[in-house]
Design a protein around this motif. Structure first.
Motif, short mmCIF file in Angstrom:
data_model
loop_
_atom_site.label_atom_id
_atom_site.label_comp_id
_atom_site.label_asym_id
_atom_site.label_seq_id
_atom_site.Cartn_x
_atom_site.Cartn_y
_atom_site.Cartn_z
N SER A 277 0.82 -1.21 0.00
CA SER A 277 0.00 0.00 0.00
C SER A 277 0.86 1.27 0.00
N LEU A 278 2.15 1.13 0.28
CA LEU A 278 3.05 2.29 0.31
C LEU A 278 3.81 2.47 -1.00
N ALA A 279 3.63 1.56 -1.95
CA ALA A 279 4.37 1.60 -3.22
C ALA A 279 4.04 2.87 -3.98
N PRO A 280 4.99 3.38 -4.75
CA PRO A 280 6.32 2.81 -4.96
C PRO A 280 7.27 3.16 -3.81
N THR B 74 14.46 4.77 0.51
CA THR B 74 13.38 4.87 1.50
C THR B 74 13.36 3.64 2.40
N VAL B 75 13.43 2.46 1.78
CA VAL B 75 13.39 1.23 2.55
C VAL B 75 14.65 1.11 3.43
N SER B 76 15.80 1.45 2.88
CA SER B 76 17.05 1.40 3.65
C SER B 76 16.98 2.32 4.86
N HIS B 77 16.44 3.51 4.66
CA HIS B 77 16.31 4.47 5.76
C HIS B 77 15.41 3.91 6.86
N VAL C 11 9.56 -5.06 -5.73
CA VAL C 11 8.28 -5.75 -5.90
C VAL C 11 7.09 -5.09 -5.17
N ALA C 12 7.31 -4.07 -4.41
CA ALA C 12 6.21 -3.43 -3.66
C ALA C 12 5.12 -2.96 -4.62
N GLY C 13 3.91 -3.37 -4.33
CA GLY C 13 2.76 -2.94 -5.12
C GLY C 13 2.54 -3.69 -6.41
N LYS C 14 3.34 -4.71 -6.66
CA LYS C 14 3.22 -5.45 -7.93
C LYS C 14 2.54 -6.76 -7.73
#
Length: 103
Positions: free
Chosen positions: A60-63, A68-71, A100-103
């Motif tokens: 739900s947070l994609a893209p 961002t993910v590393s942080h 793969v987020a949101g796919k």
């Protein structure tokens, strides 16, 4: 008429997948495994087949970018403690989630 000799599979693979792509694929698959075991208990994420309810549904947070993910992994937030993963493990999970987020 003679036909050309068959091309060995290793040569075909070398042409189709560059070394950089092959390394990236390995890191993403390793990241999926690390995500599932370390993060999946708290996060819903379709590709990983996880349905945690503590943290947000990452689809739900994609893209989501790698940065961002590393942080988020490094700093935590909400119920998520900082540095659940570090170094190469954190980088692999960030590569996986962002790809793969949101796919």
């Amino acid at each position: 008429a003679t036909s050309a000799p068959p091309v060995p599979p290793a040569v075909v693979a070398a042409v189709v997948v560059s070394p950089v792509d092959a390394v990236a694929a390995v890191e993403v698959s390793v990241g999926k495994s690390a995500f599932t075991s370390t993060c999946g208990g708290c996060h819903t994420f379709k590709d990983a087949g996880t349905s945690g309810k503590v943290g947000p549904d990452l689809d739900s947070l994609a893209p989501l970018s790698v940065d961002t993910v590393s942080h988020q992994i490094a700093n935590g937030g909400g119920a998520m403690p900082p540095k659940l993963l570090t170094g190469k493990d954190a980088a692999n999970v960030a590569a996986y989630v962002s790809s793969v987020a949101g796919k």
